[in-house]
Design a protein around this motif. Structure first.
Motif, PDB file in Angstrom:
ATOM      1  N   ILE A 175       0.839  -1.201   0.000  1.00  0.00           N
ATOM      2  CA  ILE A 175       0.000   0.000   0.000  1.00  0.00           C
ATOM      3  C   ILE A 175       0.873   1.250   0.000  1.00  0.00           C
ATOM      4  N   ARG A 176       0.609   2.131  -0.968  1.00  0.00           N
ATOM      5  CA  ARG A 176       1.471   3.309  -1.128  1.00  0.00           C
ATOM      6  C   ARG A 176       0.772   4.617  -0.726  1.00  0.00           C
ATOM      7  N   SER A 177      -0.547   4.610  -0.673  1.00  0.00           N
ATOM      8  CA  SER A 177      -1.265   5.869  -0.470  1.00  0.00           C
ATOM      9  C   SER A 177      -1.724   6.024   0.968  1.00  0.00           C
ATOM     10  N   ARG A 178      -1.644   7.263   1.456  1.00  0.00           N
ATOM     11  CA  ARG A 178      -2.145   7.522   2.810  1.00  0.00           C
ATOM     12  C   ARG A 178      -3.653   7.611   2.840  1.00  0.00           C
ATOM     13  N   LYS A 179      -4.260   7.621   1.653  1.00  0.00           N
ATOM     14  CA  LYS A 179      -5.732   7.667   1.582  1.00  0.00           C
ATOM     15  C   LYS A 179      -6.341   6.295   1.858  1.00  0.00           C
ATOM     16  N   ILE A 180      -5.465   5.295   1.892  1.00  0.00           N
ATOM     17  CA  ILE A 180      -5.953   3.928   2.123  1.00  0.00           C
ATOM     18  C   ILE A 180      -5.648   3.523   3.559  1.00  0.00           C
ATOM     19  N   THR A 181      -6.682   3.133   4.292  1.00  0.00           N
ATOM     20  CA  THR A 181      -6.430   2.611   5.631  1.00  0.00           C
ATOM     21  C   THR A 181      -6.773   1.122   5.640  1.00  0.00           C
ATOM     22  N   LEU A 182      -5.975   0.381   6.360  1.00  0.00           N
ATOM     23  CA  LEU A 182      -6.157  -1.063   6.377  1.00  0.00           C
ATOM     24  C   LEU A 182      -6.593  -1.508   7.762  1.00  0.00           C
ATOM     25  N   SER A 183      -7.708  -2.221   7.839  1.00  0.00           N
ATOM     26  CA  SER A 183      -8.066  -2.815   9.124  1.00  0.00           C
ATOM     27  C   SER A 183      -8.078  -4.326   8.980  1.00  0.00           C
ATOM     28  N   LYS A 184      -7.452  -4.969   9.965  1.00  0.00           N
ATOM     29  CA  LYS A 184      -7.235  -6.400   9.849  1.00  0.00           C
ATOM     30  C   LYS A 184      -7.970  -7.159  10.946  1.00  0.00           C
ATOM     31  N   HIS A 185      -8.385  -8.362  10.618  1.00  0.00           N
ATOM     32  CA  HIS A 185      -8.976  -9.226  11.644  1.00  0.00           C
ATOM     33  C   HIS A 185      -7.866  -9.856  12.466  1.00  0.00           C
ATOM     34  N   ASN A 186      -8.174 -10.114  13.718  1.00  0.00           N
ATOM     35  CA  ASN A 186      -7.227 -10.803  14.578  1.00  0.00           C
ATOM     36  C   ASN A 186      -7.092 -12.258  14.107  1.00  0.00           C
ATOM     37  N   PRO A 187      -5.886 -12.678  13.683  1.00  0.00           N
ATOM     38  CA  PRO A 187      -5.724 -14.045  13.162  1.00  0.00           C
ATOM     39  C   PRO A 187      -6.078 -15.114  14.190  1.00  0.00           C
ATOM     40  N   LYS A 188      -5.940 -14.764  15.470  1.00  0.00           N
ATOM     41  CA  LYS A 188      -6.230 -15.760  16.511  1.00  0.00           C
ATOM     42  C   LYS A 188      -7.731 -16.046  16.615  1.00  0.00           C
ATOM     43  N   THR A 189      -8.522 -14.997  16.511  1.00  0.00           N
ATOM     44  CA  THR A 189      -9.977 -15.228  16.560  1.00  0.00           C
ATOM     45  C   THR A 189     -10.414 -16.022  15.332  1.00  0.00           C
ATOM     46  N   SER A 190      -9.860 -15.652  14.164  1.00  0.00           N
ATOM     47  CA  SER A 190     -10.226 -16.384  12.954  1.00  0.00           C
ATOM     48  C   SER A 190      -9.852 -17.860  13.089  1.00  0.00           C
ATOM     49  N   PHE A 191      -8.695 -18.104  13.699  1.00  0.00           N
ATOM     50  CA  PHE A 191      -8.232 -19.484  13.874  1.00  0.00           C
ATOM     51  C   PHE A 191      -9.216 -20.287  14.730  1.00  0.00           C
ATOM     52  N   LEU A 192      -9.624 -19.708  15.865  1.00  0.00           N
ATOM     53  CA  LEU A 192     -10.578 -20.420  16.726  1.00  0.00           C
ATOM     54  C   LEU A 192     -11.902 -20.643  16.007  1.00  0.00           C
ATOM     55  N   GLU A 193     -12.305 -19.629  15.253  1.00  0.00           N
ATOM     56  CA  GLU A 193     -13.532 -19.767  14.477  1.00  0.00           C
ATOM     57  C   GLU A 193     -13.390 -20.947  13.513  1.00  0.00           C
ATOM     58  N   GLY A 194     -12.196 -21.054  12.920  1.00  0.00           N
ATOM     59  CA  GLY A 194     -11.919 -22.152  11.994  1.00  0.00           C
ATOM     60  C   GLY A 194     -11.998 -23.507  12.671  1.00  0.00           C
ATOM     61  N   VAL A 195     -11.444 -23.601  13.869  1.00  0.00           N
ATOM     62  CA  VAL A 195     -11.469 -24.879  14.594  1.00  0.00           C
ATOM     63  C   VAL A 195     -12.914 -25.302  14.850  1.00  0.00           C
ATOM     64  N   PHE A 196     -13.718 -24.362  15.359  1.00  0.00           N
ATOM     65  CA  PHE A 196     -15.058 -24.759  15.781  1.00  0.00           C
ATOM     66  C   PHE A 196     -16.046 -24.874  14.627  1.00  0.00           C
ATOM     67  N   SER A 197     -15.830 -24.128  13.558  1.00  0.00           N
ATOM     68  CA  SER A 197     -16.819 -24.220  12.479  1.00  0.00           C
ATOM     69  C   SER A 197     -16.783 -25.593  11.826  1.00  0.00           C
ATOM     70  N   ARG A 198     -15.596 -26.235  11.769  1.00  0.00           N
ATOM     71  CA  ARG A 198     -15.561 -27.571  11.177  1.00  0.00           C
ATOM     72  C   ARG A 198     -15.170 -28.624  12.211  1.00  0.00           C
ATOM     73  N   GLY A 199     -15.494 -28.320  13.480  1.00  0.00           N
ATOM     74  CA  GLY A 199     -15.096 -29.221  14.552  1.00  0.00           C
ATOM     75  C   GLY A 199     -16.058 -30.373  14.752  1.00  0.00           C
ATOM     76  N   ASP A 200     -15.673 -31.272  15.652  1.00  0.00           N
ATOM     77  CA  ASP A 200     -16.531 -32.406  15.967  1.00  0.00           C
ATOM     78  C   ASP A 200     -16.817 -32.447  17.466  1.00  0.00           C
ATOM     79  N   ARG A 201     -17.458 -33.528  17.911  1.00  0.00           N
ATOM     80  CA  ARG A 201     -17.906 -33.614  19.299  1.00  0.00           C
ATOM     81  C   ARG A 201     -16.793 -33.684  20.322  1.00  0.00           C
ATOM     82  N   ARG A 202     -15.594 -34.063  19.895  1.00  0.00           N
ATOM     83  CA  ARG A 202     -14.516 -34.146  20.874  1.00  0.00           C
ATOM     84  C   ARG A 202     -14.131 -32.762  21.395  1.00  0.00           C
TER      85      ARG A 202
END
Lengths: 618, 220
Positions: A484-511
């Motif tokens: 990113i080269r322009s100051r007119k662009i702001t970047l907001s990012k998701h927390n990778p840790k929350t996404s990771f937990l979401e990933g575990v549970f969305s395709r998780g099983d009973r264990r």
């Protein structure tokens, strides 16, 4: 009424208006005159829960019945939780102030995997045993629904029953059956065995799950006459379907504080990462007349000065022009703002855009999701760069100066070139602003790029795909930042840790049930709030049980693997999802349902009906 | 465009609605009541609503003035009736009239305060010591001002103060400055008294009965 014992603490906690009830349009009944008490619980704070349309629908629907009283319950914030514990006041419902544990139903809506610990926390605050197996007697029944219901396995031990798909009909059927069993004095198990016979009702305890040595699922076997496949419910006719005519109007400011009316369910687009698109098929539309009538009623009963026409992709609504032309006739003079979330960049007429901004200008958001055309083809996001730019130009001519762009990283086949493409597209939008000869004077442009991580979800063509690890997510985020080269662009990012937990549970099983329970015991809750997330505790808890969380996220699943949600039927066929997955890897797009039926199979559970033409089906 | 003054009564659990939330609550109520309002003429047109004297969170108000601007034909009685039908629990419209005084004329307010102590003895001690503290002419407290915290003598600000014991309760009747120039929140006075006496009640209810102008007339 509000528990008297708690009154002195109201001035010690933040936003006491969350806890007092008494809002306009909240429903008060005589508890001695109803047969069924229903505590509708939202596993997050008041401000978030009060924004949730599903809750408003079911609240009105249950309260329409003379024999039942539905009340609202939200997760108390930490300060209030401490006060309640100190005074020994259990979780109570807002309308009556009665303890939740004395209700017949404790219903949770689950829109997000990271609310699981909050569910356990609320059950515990209510004084209800967490596990279904530990609850004696018929009531309280802990029930659930919402998007996460499509794979509720990581919470299977805690729920008595879960309903799949649209709740408008099945909720009443469950209550009706419950009344019979309550009168008969049935046990919980007797009721649940019968409830499992209602289409769309899943009783987790009636299924035995066996695992292979490699930890994948070996088999899922129904017992006690439960169906081998639980088919989600769909309401066929949205014009005759129950819809609320008034909302509870909160005193305190909530996230979405406005009139919200659905225009249709399902989505014609078929973006391959999008779970909502496939979960809510087939497409069913409300007529513009019905939508307008419902908007008018809620507006008059609430006094909200904003109406949101919602759906998964509102500009695809066939009746949109007719609806807006008719509605704007009264909304403009009455100074009511009409908001259209989920607009697409490619099909929105300029005339309408002008009319919409007649009262108040709301934000403008595009979701190209990927930075290059190649990758957009992979995910089937059929939007071109030209479309984004021409719509942005149109918006800039209309006086907009801020644009939000949504992108995802971690998509299948993604390369650095695709990341660079995100920066380039954002830059092109900035350039488009400065190319506009009539741009507003003295104003700059702000392009905010929101970056999330792909979480492959059940019932999408990407359900077999690996998810990138938190480390790689950070790496990719950093790389993008460098492009990113322009100051007119702001970047907001998701927390990778929350996404990771979401990933575990969305395709998780009973264990994972025991992991959720243990993590909660160790203090995990409000996991989706960055300041509350205890990621290390989670990792420690996985280790404690010898469970590798990456088993659920980082692995490519084979097409013949038995998936933990194999016994759920959401209409779209596995064959279709496999076909779409293969096309993704070939970079081949699938046209929208309006252009050509893709044969997803969802219409079969709706008596063969879909609002889109199916004549192309071979 | 015609200005109209409304008196609201805020009691029960509604006392936990903040001033900002009251504003939003009433702007929705006037829409529900279909009162033809005058809108501000900005980019973001909003109905004109003005609470003349914000009430602190957790305090009851028996006659809280709210000014509206009306565009179109509607009588004060009609406004009262249609608003009364759409108000949430705990907020009541008691009167609608054409404003007589300007909001800047508000000078002070009468508060009725009930403090409930653990037992009669404590209430008695509190009443005695509180009375002595006020009569001594010096009771200091930290007060927030635009220039940061500063120490003020509350006794110099109090217009009148009466305290009376009723078994385990203490009843206070006090007139305190309120308005744009000088303001004393009764909570600040109470906290100072708790600190001075070393006693604090189990529960307390602060109720603002009415507002006065400089010459002691009820604000209209």
């Amino acid at each position: 009424m509000f528990p008297k014992k708690l009154e002195p603490v109201l001035l010690k906690v933040q936003k006491p208006g969350r806890y007092t009830g008494g809002e306009l349009n909240s429903v008060i009944k005589d508890k001695n005159k109803v047969d069924v008490r229903y505590a509708f619980c939202f596993p997050d704070t008041y401000e978030i829960g009060m924004s949730h349309l599903g809750m408003k629908i079911l609240y009105s629907l249950i309260n329409e019945r003379e024999d039942a009283w539905c009340e609202r319950v939200f997760a108390p914030a930490q300060d209030m939780e401490e006060q309640m514990k100190a005074l020994g006041v259990p979780l109570y419902a807002l309308e009556s102030g009665d303890a939740v544990r004395d209700f017949d139903f404790i219903g949770f809506t689950m829109m997000y995997e990271l609310c699981y610990t909050n569910i356990l926390n609320m059950l515990s605050l209510a004084g209800v045993p967490l596990r279904s197996a530990d609850r004696e007697g018929l009531t309280p029944l802990v029930v659930g629904g919402g998007a996460c219901a499509c794979n509720i396995e990581p919470m299977a031990d805690f729920f008595d029953l879960v309903s799949l798909g649209d709740g408008e009909e099945v909720t009443n059927e469950i209550i009706d059956l419950f009344k019979i069993h309550k009168a008969k004095g049935s046990t919980r198990k007797e009721f649940l065995i019968e409830a499992a016979k209602i289409p769309g009702v899943y009783v987790p305890s009636l299924y035995n799950v066996e695992y292979n040595e490699d930890s994948t699922v070996k088999s899922i076997t129904p017992t006690c006459g439960a169906p081998a496949k639980v088919t989600k419910r769909t309401v066929k006719n949205l014009d005759t379907m129950f819809a609320p005519t008034s909302f509870v109007v909160p005193f305190i400011e909530v996230v979405h504080d406005r009139t919200t009316v659905e225009t249709f369910r399902g989505c014609i687009r078929g973006c391959r990462f999008c779970q909502a698109c496939f979960l809510y098929r087939p497409i069913r539309e409300k007529s513009p007349e019905t939508v307008e009538k419902q908007c008018r009623a809620i507006y008059e009963n609430t006094g909200y000065d904003e109406i949101s026409l919602c759906s998964l992709s509102t500009s695809d609504y066939k009746g949109l022009e007719k609806l807006l032309n008719s509605m704007l006739e009264w909304t403009i003079p009455e100074k009511v703002n009409v908001a259209l979330p989920s607009l697409r960049a490619d099909n929105f007429p300029e005339e309408l855009m002008k009319k919409l901004s007649a009262v108040r200008k709301s934000g403008l958001t595009f979701a190209p999701e990927a930075g290059t055309q190649r990758l957009r083809d992979v995910i089937n996001k059929n939007i071109t760069e030209e479309e984004v730019l021409s719509t942005a130009a149109l918006a800039f001519r209309g006086g907009w100066t801020a644009v939000k762009l949504y992108f995802m990283i971690g998509l299948p086949t993604e390369t650095d070139e695709d990341l660079e493409g995100i920066a380039n597209l954002a830059q092109a939008v900035v350039d488009e602003f400065y190319n506009n000869p009539d741009k507003p004077k003295g104003k700059g442009v702000n392009v905010s790029v929101s970056l999330s991580t792909l979480v492959p979800k059940p019932f999408t063509p990407f359900q077999w795909e690996p998810m990138i690890t938190p480390d790689i997510t950070l790496e990719k985020q950093q790389k993008l930042l460098g492009y990113i080269r322009s100051r007119k662009i702001t970047l907001s990012k998701h927390n990778p840790k929350t996404s990771f937990l979401e990933g575990v549970f969305s395709r998780g099983d009973r264990r994972l049930c025991k992991v959720v329970e243990r993590a909660w015991e160790k203090g995990c809750k409000f996991d989706s709030w960055d300041d509350m997330l205890k990621f290390d505790t989670w990792i420690e808890t996985f280790e404690e049980f010898g469970i590798d969380p990456y088993f659920y996220t980082a692995r490519t699943r084979s097409f013949d693997e038995v998936l933990p949600w194999e016994h759920m039927d959401f209409g779209v066929t596995k064959a279709f999802l496999m076909r779409e997955n293969k096309k993704a890897h070939e970079g081949v797009t699938t046209p929208s349902c309006r252009e050509k039926c893709a044969g997803c199979g969802a219409a079969a559970i709706n008596g063969g009906e879909c609002s889109e033409t199916r004549k192309n089906t071979a | 465009m015609k200005p109209v003054r409304i008196l609201l009564k805020k009691t029960g659990l509604a006392i936990y609605i903040s001033h900002l939330d009251m504003n939003r609550c009433l702007s929705r109520a006037v829409i529900r009541a279909k009162i033809p309002l005058w809108y501000t003429e900005g980019f973001n047109p909003k109905p004109y609503l003005n609470f003349l004297c914000p009430l602190a969170l957790g305090q009851e108000g028996l006659a809280e003035p709210l000014d509206l601007r009306i565009e179109g034909e509607i009588s004060n009685d009609e406004i009262k009736e249609s608003l009364s039908n759409v108000m949430p629990q705990g907020i009541e419209v008691t009167e609608v009239y054409d404003p007589v005084m300007k909001s800047a004329e508000i000078a002070c307010a009468l508060y009725n305060i009930t403090l409930e102590f653990e037992n009669e003895k404590e209430a008695g001690v509190f009443c005695e010591q509180a009375k002595a503290a006020i009569e001594s002419g010096e009771l200091t407290a930290e007060k927030r001002s635009k220039k940061g915290m500063k120490t003020v003598n509350l006794c110099e600000m109090i217009n009148s103060f009466e305290i009376e014991q009723q078994s385990e309760k203490a009843g206070i009747k006090t007139v305190l400055p309120t308005g744009s120039t000088l303001n004393l929140n009764p909570d600040l006075l109470l906290d100072a008294l708790y600190e001075k006496t070393g006693l604090s009640p189990e529960s307390r209810l602060v109720s603002r009965a009415c507002l006065y102008n400089e010459s002691g007339e009820i604000f209209r």
